[in-house]
Design an enzyme around this catalytic site. Structure first.
Site, PDB file in Angstrom:
ATOM      1  N   LYS A 180      15.691  29.136 -13.296  1.00 19.34           N
ATOM      2  CA  LYS A 180      15.927  30.551 -13.299  1.00 19.34           C
ATOM      3  C   LYS A 180      17.162  30.889 -12.465  1.00 19.34           C
ATOM      4  CE  LYS A 180      10.948  31.297 -12.750  1.00 19.34           C
ATOM      5  NZ  LYS A 180       9.970  31.901 -11.800  1.00 19.34           N
ATOM      6  N   GLY A 181      17.543  29.947 -11.590  1.00 19.24           N
ATOM      7  CA  GLY A 181      18.535  30.228 -10.549  1.00 19.24           C
ATOM      8  C   GLY A 181      19.864  30.772 -11.018  1.00 19.24           C
ATOM      9  N   ASP A 189      23.253  27.317 -10.735  1.00 20.28           N
ATOM     10  CA  ASP A 189      23.522  28.072  -9.521  1.00 20.28           C
ATOM     11  C   ASP A 189      24.248  27.220  -8.483  1.00 20.28           C
ATOM     12  OD1 ASP A 189      21.273  26.455  -9.111  1.00 20.28           O
ATOM     13  OD2 ASP A 189      19.966  28.071  -8.430  1.00 20.28           O
ATOM     14  N   ASP A 209      23.813  20.293  -5.859  1.00 18.43           N
ATOM     15  CA  ASP A 209      23.347  19.770  -4.575  1.00 18.43           C
ATOM     16  C   ASP A 209      23.434  18.241  -4.643  1.00 18.43           C
ATOM     17  OD1 ASP A 209      22.143  19.859  -2.031  1.00 18.43           O
ATOM     18  OD2 ASP A 209      20.132  19.908  -2.849  1.00 18.43           O
ATOM     19  N   LYS A 238      27.511  22.085  -2.983  1.00 13.83           N
ATOM     20  CA  LYS A 238      27.133  21.538  -1.671  1.00 13.83           C
ATOM     21  C   LYS A 238      27.478  20.052  -1.691  1.00 13.83           C
ATOM     22  CE  LYS A 238      23.028  23.390  -0.039  1.00 13.83           C
ATOM     23  NZ  LYS A 238      21.557  23.315   0.170  1.00 13.83           N
ATOM     24  N   PHE A 241      20.660  25.977   3.672  1.00 14.45           N
ATOM     25  CA  PHE A 241      19.848  26.470   2.567  1.00 14.45           C
ATOM     26  C   PHE A 241      20.171  27.937   2.322  1.00 14.45           C
ATOM     27  CE2 PHE A 241      16.123  27.986   0.288  1.00 14.45           C
ATOM     28  CZ  PHE A 241      16.082  27.035  -0.719  1.00 14.45           C
ATOM     29  N   VAL A 242      20.671  28.214   1.129  1.00 13.30           N
ATOM     30  CA  VAL A 242      21.115  29.572   0.819  1.00 13.30           C
ATOM     31  C   VAL A 242      20.220  30.238  -0.230  1.00 13.30           C
ATOM     32  CG1 VAL A 242      23.530  29.172   1.431  1.00 13.30           C
ATOM     33  CG2 VAL A 242      22.768  28.681  -0.904  1.00 13.30           C
ATOM     34  N   ASP A 299      16.721  31.157  -4.946  1.00  6.68           N
ATOM     35  CA  ASP A 299      15.424  31.572  -4.395  1.00  6.68           C
ATOM     36  C   ASP A 299      14.928  30.667  -3.282  1.00  6.68           C
ATOM     37  OD1 ASP A 299      14.902  29.287  -6.129  1.00  6.68           O
ATOM     38  OD2 ASP A 299      12.780  29.764  -5.832  1.00  6.68           O
ATOM     39  N   ARG A 315      15.820  36.236  -4.965  1.00  6.80           N
ATOM     40  CA  ARG A 315      16.790  36.119  -6.069  1.00  6.80           C
ATOM     41  C   ARG A 315      17.555  37.416  -6.269  1.00  6.80           C
ATOM     42  NH1 ARG A 315      15.595  31.332  -8.876  1.00  6.80           N
ATOM     43  NH2 ARG A 315      13.393  30.806  -9.043  1.00  6.80           N
TER      44      ARG A 315
HETATM   45  P1  5GP Z   1      20.264  18.922  -7.423  1.00  7.67           P
HETATM   46  O1  5GP Z   1      19.573  18.332  -8.604  1.00  7.67           O
HETATM   47  O2  5GP Z   1      21.754  19.049  -7.572  1.00  7.67           O
HETATM   48  O3  5GP Z   1      19.873  18.254  -6.147  1.00  7.67           O
HETATM   49  O4  5GP Z   1      19.638  20.337  -7.220  1.00  7.67           O
HETATM   50  C1  5GP Z   1      20.090  21.467  -7.762  1.00  7.67           C
HETATM   51  C2  5GP Z   1      19.010  22.514  -7.603  1.00  7.67           C
HETATM   52  O5  5GP Z   1      18.411  22.494  -6.289  1.00  7.67           O
HETATM   53  C3  5GP Z   1      19.608  23.870  -7.755  1.00  7.67           C
HETATM   54  O6  5GP Z   1      19.628  24.290  -9.099  1.00  7.67           O
HETATM   55  C4  5GP Z   1      18.681  24.712  -6.905  1.00  7.67           C
HETATM   56  O7  5GP Z   1      17.562  25.097  -7.671  1.00  7.67           O
HETATM   57  C5  5GP Z   1      18.196  23.795  -5.816  1.00  7.67           C
HETATM   58  N1  5GP Z   1      18.952  23.982  -4.565  1.00  7.67           N
HETATM   59  C6  5GP Z   1      19.774  23.102  -3.958  1.00  7.67           C
HETATM   60  N2  5GP Z   1      20.295  23.610  -2.834  1.00  7.67           N
HETATM   61  C7  5GP Z   1      19.803  24.864  -2.724  1.00  7.67           C
HETATM   62  C8  5GP Z   1      19.974  25.920  -1.759  1.00  7.67           C
HETATM   63  O8  5GP Z   1      20.699  25.848  -0.751  1.00  7.67           O
HETATM   64  N3  5GP Z   1      19.267  27.058  -1.999  1.00  7.67           N
HETATM   65  C9  5GP Z   1      18.459  27.218  -3.080  1.00  7.67           C
HETATM   66  N4  5GP Z   1      17.830  28.385  -3.204  1.00  7.67           N
HETATM   67  N5  5GP Z   1      18.272  26.246  -4.003  1.00  7.67           N
HETATM   68  C10 5GP Z   1      18.947  25.095  -3.825  1.00  7.67           C
HETATM   69 MG    MG Z   2      17.879  25.525  -9.923  1.00  2.00          MG
END
Ligand code: 5GP
Ligand code: MG
Length: 180
Positions: free
Chosen positions: A42-43, A99, A102, A131, A152-153, A159, A165
């Site tokens: 949903k992000g 969004d 990470d 990030k 963490f944002v 969210d 959100r």
């Molecule tokens: P990845 O698979 O790249 O580790 O994770 C991506 C997902 O992790 C993003 O779509 C998000 O949902 C979540 N995520 C990673 N860092 C943050 C953060 O700082 N804040 C929030 N709200 N979600 C995050």
């Molecule tokens: Mg996400």
């Protein structure tokens, strides 16, 4: 809600300006070709809805929902595509919108599946936040809004436990709000 934010990193105005610029860049690169802009729920929905309006090229929109079986503030690393794009992506140019990048596992998995299982020929990626410090998979987005530190944002679609959100800005969530 606002009291849970330690620091605002990007104001609504910062976000608006940057999203307009990303839209212009994507429009130039598409050069009139039609693309499917695919939002990861949903992000990315708030970012997505502003981004598509800033793209001056014919687009179709679609949605997918990737979950990482995680809870709290870190992903478990196991990515699962819960909702599949509805349209036929075979031979299409697809811009996947998320969004935040990470560890990179979500976007890497989705891009691979959109290519290999859904047959898209040109898959590009667009993330609002990057990030970089946390990357565990070698992936770079084609379009990035802002780099962020390892904090963490929340806000503008992002969210914590499905809350925050609707904040119009992006800010750092106070640690006491997720450490119990
Ligand atoms: P990845 O698979 O790249 O580790 O994770 C991506 C997902 O992790 C993003 O779509 C998000 O949902 C979540 N995520 C990673 N860092 C943050 C953060 O700082 N804040 C929030 N709200 N979600 C995050
Ligand atoms: Mg996400």
């Amino acid at each position: 809600m606002h009291g849970d934010i330690a620091e605002v990193l990007f104001s609504a105005q910062d976000i608006h300006k940057r999203v307009q610029a990303l839209g212009r860049q994507i429009s130039n690169d598409l050069a009139g070709r039609e693309a499917v802009v695919l939002a990861l729920l949903k992000g990315s929905v708030l970012f997505f809805s502003d981004l598509v309006r800033s793209i001056d090229a014919p687009v179709k929109v679609d949605f997918a929902w990737a979950s990482s079986y995680g809870s709290g503030t870190t992903s478990s690393g196991q990515i699962h595509l819960k909702v599949f794009p509805e349209g036929d992506l075979r031979g299409r140019t697809v811009v996947v919108v998320d969004d935040i990048l990470d560890t990179g596992r979500t976007l890497d998995t989705v891009v691979r599946r959109i290519r290999e299982e859904h047959g898209a020929t040109d898959v590009r990626t667009c993330v609002l936040l990057d990030k970089q410090a946390r990357r565990s998979v070698d992936i770079r987005a084609d379009y990035t809004g802002f780099p962020v530190d390892d904090v963490f944002v929340v806000g503008y679609g992002l969210d914590y436990a499905d809350r925050y959100r609707n904040l119009p800005y992006i800010g750092v969530l106070k640690p006491e709000c997720y450490q119990s």
